[in-house]
Scaffold this motif. Structure first.
Motif, PDB file in Angstrom:
ATOM      1  N   ASN A 111      27.337  45.542  18.425  1.00 55.10           N
ATOM      2  CA  ASN A 111      28.634  46.174  18.685  1.00 55.10           C
ATOM      3  C   ASN A 111      28.816  46.712  20.107  1.00 55.10           C
ATOM      4  OD1 ASN A 111      27.115  48.525  18.715  1.00 55.10           O
ATOM      5  ND2 ASN A 111      27.722  49.174  16.666  1.00 55.10           N
ATOM      6  N   ILE A 112      27.892  46.415  21.018  1.00 48.78           N
ATOM      7  CA  ILE A 112      28.044  46.847  22.408  1.00 48.78           C
ATOM      8  C   ILE A 112      27.828  45.648  23.327  1.00 48.78           C
ATOM      9  CG2 ILE A 112      27.047  48.227  24.274  1.00 48.78           C
ATOM     10  CD1 ILE A 112      26.520  50.429  22.342  1.00 48.78           C
ATOM     11  N   ARG A 113      28.755  45.511  24.300  1.00 48.64           N
ATOM     12  CA  ARG A 113      28.623  44.483  25.321  1.00 48.64           C
ATOM     13  C   ARG A 113      28.790  45.130  26.698  1.00 48.64           C
ATOM     14  NH1 ARG A 113      26.753  42.288  21.690  1.00 48.64           N
ATOM     15  NH2 ARG A 113      27.395  40.360  20.630  1.00 48.64           N
ATOM     16  N   GLU A 114      27.916  44.788  27.620  1.00 47.72           N
ATOM     17  CA  GLU A 114      28.023  45.270  28.992  1.00 47.72           C
ATOM     18  C   GLU A 114      28.543  44.137  29.870  1.00 47.72           C
ATOM     19  OE1 GLU A 114      24.703  46.435  32.061  1.00 47.72           O
ATOM     20  OE2 GLU A 114      25.162  48.210  30.816  1.00 47.72           O
ATOM     21  N   VAL A 115      29.613  44.427  30.619  1.00 50.21           N
ATOM     22  CA  VAL A 115      30.249  43.412  31.456  1.00 50.21           C
ATOM     23  C   VAL A 115      30.146  43.854  32.916  1.00 50.21           C
ATOM     24  CG1 VAL A 115      32.352  42.096  31.899  1.00 50.21           C
ATOM     25  CG2 VAL A 115      31.864  42.917  29.580  1.00 50.21           C
ATOM     26  N   GLY A 116      29.253  43.230  33.660  1.00 47.99           N
ATOM     27  CA  GLY A 116      29.126  43.506  35.083  1.00 47.99           C
ATOM     28  C   GLY A 116      29.954  42.519  35.880  1.00 47.99           C
ATOM     29  N   ALA A 117      30.493  42.962  37.003  1.00 44.30           N
ATOM     30  CA  ALA A 117      31.358  42.075  37.771  1.00 44.30           C
ATOM     31  C   ALA A 117      31.253  42.381  39.258  1.00 44.30           C
ATOM     32  CB  ALA A 117      32.810  42.217  37.320  1.00 44.30           C
ATOM     33  N   THR A 118      31.173  41.318  40.055  1.00 48.56           N
ATOM     34  CA  THR A 118      31.317  41.401  41.498  1.00 48.56           C
ATOM     35  C   THR A 118      32.434  40.447  41.898  1.00 48.56           C
ATOM     36  OG1 THR A 118      28.978  41.922  41.844  1.00 48.56           O
ATOM     37  CG2 THR A 118      30.199  41.055  43.721  1.00 48.56           C
ATOM     38  N   PHE A 119      33.501  40.996  42.473  1.00 50.76           N
ATOM     39  CA  PHE A 119      34.688  40.221  42.780  1.00 50.76           C
ATOM     40  C   PHE A 119      34.817  39.973  44.283  1.00 50.76           C
ATOM     41  CE2 PHE A 119      35.846  42.359  38.839  1.00 50.76           C
ATOM     42  CZ  PHE A 119      36.495  41.367  38.123  1.00 50.76           C
ATOM     43  N   LEU A 120      35.280  38.785  44.637  1.00 48.75           N
ATOM     44  CA  LEU A 120      35.860  38.559  45.954  1.00 48.75           C
ATOM     45  C   LEU A 120      37.333  38.937  45.823  1.00 48.75           C
ATOM     46  CD1 LEU A 120      35.830  37.484  48.854  1.00 48.75           C
ATOM     47  CD2 LEU A 120      36.326  35.206  47.911  1.00 48.75           C
ATOM     48  N   HIS A 121      37.712  40.012  46.493  1.00 47.44           N
ATOM     49  CA  HIS A 121      39.060  40.593  46.356  1.00 47.44           C
ATOM     50  C   HIS A 121      39.887  40.166  47.565  1.00 47.44           C
ATOM     51  CE1 HIS A 121      42.026  43.397  44.914  1.00 47.44           C
ATOM     52  NE2 HIS A 121      41.956  44.153  46.011  1.00 47.44           N
ATOM     53  N   LEU A 122      40.992  39.437  47.324  1.00 50.90           N
ATOM     54  CA  LEU A 122      41.817  38.889  48.400  1.00 50.90           C
ATOM     55  C   LEU A 122      43.258  39.375  48.245  1.00 50.90           C
ATOM     56  CD1 LEU A 122      40.455  35.214  48.371  1.00 50.90           C
ATOM     57  CD2 LEU A 122      39.775  37.067  49.911  1.00 50.90           C
ATOM     58  N   PRO A 123      43.545  40.601  48.687  1.00 56.57           N
ATOM     59  CA  PRO A 123      44.888  41.148  48.522  1.00 56.57           C
ATOM     60  C   PRO A 123      45.773  40.926  49.756  1.00 56.57           C
ATOM     61  CG  PRO A 123      43.400  42.897  49.141  1.00 56.57           C
ATOM     62  CD  PRO A 123      42.590  41.617  49.144  1.00 56.57           C
ATOM     63  N   LEU A 124      47.052  40.721  49.494  1.00 52.54           N
ATOM     64  CA  LEU A 124      48.071  40.680  50.530  1.00 52.54           C
ATOM     65  C   LEU A 124      48.991  41.867  50.262  1.00 52.54           C
ATOM     66  CD1 LEU A 124      48.696  38.810  52.927  1.00 52.54           C
ATOM     67  CD2 LEU A 124      50.369  37.647  51.477  1.00 52.54           C
ATOM     68  N   ILE A 125      49.024  42.818  51.215  1.00 49.46           N
ATOM     69  CA  ILE A 125      49.628  44.124  50.974  1.00 49.46           C
ATOM     70  C   ILE A 125      50.751  44.410  51.973  1.00 49.46           C
ATOM     71  CG2 ILE A 125      49.182  46.607  50.854  1.00 49.46           C
ATOM     72  CD1 ILE A 125      47.723  45.116  48.710  1.00 49.46           C
ATOM     73  N   PHE A 126      51.876  44.899  51.459  1.00 51.75           N
ATOM     74  CA  PHE A 126      52.929  45.446  52.312  1.00 51.75           C
ATOM     75  C   PHE A 126      52.737  46.955  52.410  1.00 51.75           C
ATOM     76  CE2 PHE A 126      55.004  41.462  51.152  1.00 51.75           C
ATOM     77  CZ  PHE A 126      55.560  41.077  52.372  1.00 51.75           C
ATOM     78  N   LYS A 127      52.741  47.451  53.638  1.00 54.05           N
ATOM     79  CA  LYS A 127      52.562  48.878  53.899  1.00 54.05           C
ATOM     80  C   LYS A 127      53.848  49.429  54.512  1.00 54.05           C
ATOM     81  CE  LYS A 127      49.686  52.040  56.698  1.00 54.05           C
ATOM     82  NZ  LYS A 127      48.578  52.099  57.678  1.00 54.05           N
ATOM     83  N   PHE A 128      54.441  50.425  53.852  1.00 55.80           N
ATOM     84  CA  PHE A 128      55.691  51.036  54.299  1.00 55.80           C
ATOM     85  C   PHE A 128      55.389  52.457  54.769  1.00 55.80           C
ATOM     86  CE2 PHE A 128      56.560  47.935  50.994  1.00 55.80           C
ATOM     87  CZ  PHE A 128      57.558  47.154  51.561  1.00 55.80           C
ATOM     88  N   SER A 129      55.524  52.687  56.068  1.00 55.65           N
ATOM     89  CA  SER A 129      55.145  53.963  56.662  1.00 55.65           C
ATOM     90  C   SER A 129      56.365  54.767  57.096  1.00 55.65           C
ATOM     91  CB  SER A 129      54.251  53.735  57.891  1.00 55.65           C
ATOM     92  OG  SER A 129      53.136  52.939  57.587  1.00 55.65           O
TER      93      SER A 129
END
Length: 232
Positions: A111-129
């Motif tokens: 009844n227990i599962r461990e899920v490890g993850a290493t992601f390549l994260h590729l975000p495109l972000i708009f920044k409003f200042s």
């Protein structure tokens, strides 16, 4: 998450007050170039949002516990307008989540599962200042990302019947956040707090049915918060 937001707000307000007291304008030409670069470090606390569907297993309940992970990456910033920037922030994200299937009796092997993850994260972000006020500049941001899970076992023939909880390799997210730019003597320091939310279903169903692990799940997607410290 609420406690983290309150703490971040108090810290930001304190730093803003100190910055407004400083009358010497630092890095006055920092925002004029069309491009600039930087890097970031941070921590995350990512879990799963789980939606259920009718199945042969009544009162299905899955408890998700997540550990603190880390983020590290690079920043490429394109100035579109005096108050709008487009940012590409490729990096790595790592964390571990533990799933407890409360509707399944038995030992941890069942009844227990461990899920490890290493992601390549590729975000495109708009920044409003906002406009700059002395040496500070608050902002909001939003965008979308493609995440490649290096730890995915999507193509593994073993499933939960062999002790393996499988998730997808390719995932799409959207993220929103708030932060403040602090102009220092030699660089710009920008803390922000962000929420990240999965768009697609990350669940890989078990090969056999009925499955007490995956049959009750309609949707499983990453949902979390991370602290982002950028240096530009």
């Amino acid at each position: 998450m609420l406690k983290k937001l309150i703490l971040f707000g108090i810290l930001t307000l304190s730093l803003c007050t100190q910055a407004q007291e400083e009358k010497i304008l630092k890095l006055p030409n920092f925002d004029k170039p069309l491009f600039h670069y930087g890097f970031y470090l941070g921590g995350n606390n990512n879990g799963y949002k789980i939606g259920y569907k009718p199945s042969g297993f009544s009162n299905a309940e899955i408890e998700v516990t997540s550990s603190i992970g880390f983020n590290v990456g690079l920043i490429a910033d394109l100035r579109l307008h005096n108050n709008i920037n487009l940012r590409f922030e490729p990096g790595l994200m790592s964390n571990t989540k533990t799933l407890r299937f409360n509707h399944i009796p038995g030992t941890e092997n069942v009844n227990i599962r461990e899920v490890g993850a290493t992601f390549l994260h590729l975000p495109l972000i708009f920044k409003f200042s906002t406009n700059r006020l002395n040496n500070i500049r608050p902002y909001v941001l939003g965008g979308a990302s493609y995440d490649h899970n290096f730890s995915s076992n999507e193509r593994n023939n073993d499933d939960n019947f062999a002790g393996e909880f499988r998730t997808t390799t390719s995932n799409f997210m959207y993220e929103v956040g708030i932060g403040v730019d602090f102009y220092l003597s030699y660089f710009k320091f920008s803390p922000s707090i962000r929420g990240v939310f999965a768009i697609n279903n990350e669940l890989v169903r078990d090969n056999k049915t009925p499955s007490q692990w995956t049959d009750p799940i309609d949707f499983l997607g990453t949902r979390g918060v991370f602290l982002h410290l950028s240096f530009e």
